[in-house]
Write an enzyme that holds these catalytic residues in place. Structure first.
Site, short mmCIF file in Angstrom:
data_model
loop_
_atom_site.label_atom_id
_atom_site.label_comp_id
_atom_site.label_asym_id
_atom_site.label_seq_id
_atom_site.Cartn_x
_atom_site.Cartn_y
_atom_site.Cartn_z
CD GLU A 9 -1.84 -23.36 21.12
OE1 GLU A 9 -0.62 -23.17 21.11
OE2 GLU A 9 -2.38 -24.34 20.57
CD GLN A 68 -6.12 -27.30 28.86
OE1 GLN A 68 -5.64 -26.84 27.84
NE2 GLN A 68 -7.38 -27.78 28.91
CB CYS A 98 -3.99 -29.75 22.06
SG CYS A 98 -3.28 -28.57 20.87
CE LYS A 139 -12.10 -28.64 26.05
NZ LYS A 139 -11.66 -29.02 24.69
CG HIS A 168 -14.07 -31.19 21.09
ND1 HIS A 168 -14.34 -29.84 21.02
CD2 HIS A 168 -14.09 -31.64 19.82
CE1 HIS A 168 -14.51 -29.50 19.75
NE2 HIS A 168 -14.37 -30.58 19.01
N GLY A 223 -16.93 -22.82 23.62
CA GLY A 223 -15.69 -22.37 23.02
C GLY A 223 -15.92 -21.29 21.98
NE ARG A 224 -14.69 -23.83 16.94
CZ ARG A 224 -15.12 -24.46 15.85
NH1 ARG A 224 -14.82 -23.98 14.65
NH2 ARG A 224 -15.86 -25.54 15.93
#
Length: 317
Positions: A9, A68, A98, A139, A168, A223-224
């Protein structure tokens, strides 16, 4: 090995997804979450968060984009999932990970992991609402405050008919602070019979190797780390390392793509945000950021970028 670009996000928006899939051989990527809160959303909301729906739900490079959804009302999430499929989404991913405080205060994201029965109910409702050939995935994090309910959530997701589960390797409380607990993802993988995709703290090819070893998962969601090194996927697939000279043209094309998509400050902010992430892998990104950090539009950033491109193109003396 499947490699998937994570939903992030405020970071992996349409433009970043486009740029990363242009240069990375991803199996698919996942949109930023569409927040569902009691209403059947109009198509324009889905198009806002997943513009790729207007192009066959694929990025410019042809990589599929899964949509999503985030919400806690099973019937409402299911109704919106059905609409997303009508608009062309090839798969639905459900967000139970999240960690944002605003989302959690409104009973969304990782806080739902305290209620495995609700996680199951939302997943089951969506599975029943969309055609059988449309994958529904989940997720999640290891948990909210702790990971005591991680297996309950995973088993509930499996029982509800999820096609796969991405985990995660941290709880909401642990946020994004290293390390990610890949071995605990492995405990979930051993408990379920659906594929489990590992996610969290994968910045390099060596991180990926250790994650696979500790989790037992062949498939990874990036991801990052993928933002910090746009060519990380290539390194994972081929072992070929990237250079700053290869990264700079990606930044240049990104600047060209975002031109005209927002205010001057918004466009400049997108570029600065990406360079800030790249500093982890590339000191040169930090140097370029220093040159442009006070600039407020792409036009005034351009000379610094061209100077950097000239420097990496110059023959060695």
């Amino acid at each position: 090995m499947k490699l998937i670009l994570a939903p992030m996000e405020g970071l992996a928006d349409f433009w970043v997804r486009q740029a990363l899939t242009d240069v990375g051989n991803y199996d698919w990527c996942v949109s930023e979450f569409v927040r569902v809160n009691g209403l059947l959303l109009p198509p324009k909301v889905f198009y806002r968060w997943c513009p790729e729906l207007k192009n066959g739900a694929r990025t410019r490079a042809g990589v599929p984009v899964h949509l999503q959804l985030l919400g806690s009302d099973p019937a409402c999430v299911a109704e919106n999932a059905a609409r997303a499929i009508e608009l062309g989404a090839p798969a639905i991913d459900l967000n139970f990970g999240c960690p944002a405080k605003t989302v959690n205060r409104h009973r969304g994201g990782a806080v739902l992991l305290d209620e495995p029965e609700l996680v199951h109910a939302v997943t089951l409702a969506v599975r029943r609402a969309v055609p059988a050939d449309i994958p529904v995935s989940v997720k999640m994090r290891l948990g909210n405050e702790d990971d005591a309910l991680s297996l309950d959530n995973a088993l509930g997701v499996e029982a509800a008919g999820a096609a796969w589960l991405t985990v995660h390797g941290r709880t909401k409380r642990q946020g994004y602070k290293p390390p990610a607990f890949w071995d605990r993802i492995g405990l979930i993988r051993e408990a379920v019979n659906i594929p489990v995709i590992a996610n969290g703290e994968i910045w390099t090819a060596e991180d990926a190797r250790r994650c696979q070893q500790e989790s037992g998962c062949a498939d990874l969601m990036l991801g990052r780390g993928a933002v910090a090194d746009p060519l990380l996927v290539r390194a994972l697939r081929t072992g070929q390392m990237s250079s700053w000279a290869e990264i700079l043209p990606i930044v240049e094309r990104f600047m060209q793509d975002v031109a005209g998509t927002g205010t001057d400050a918004q466009e400049a902010g997108r570029v600065k945000q990406w360079l800030s992430y790249m500093r982890r892998q590339w000191p040169e990104a930090g140097q370029l950021l220093q040159h442009i950090k006070r600039e407020t539009c792409l036009r005034t950033m351009e000379p610094s970028l061209q100077q950097a491109l000239a420097a990496v193109s110059a023959p060695a003396s």
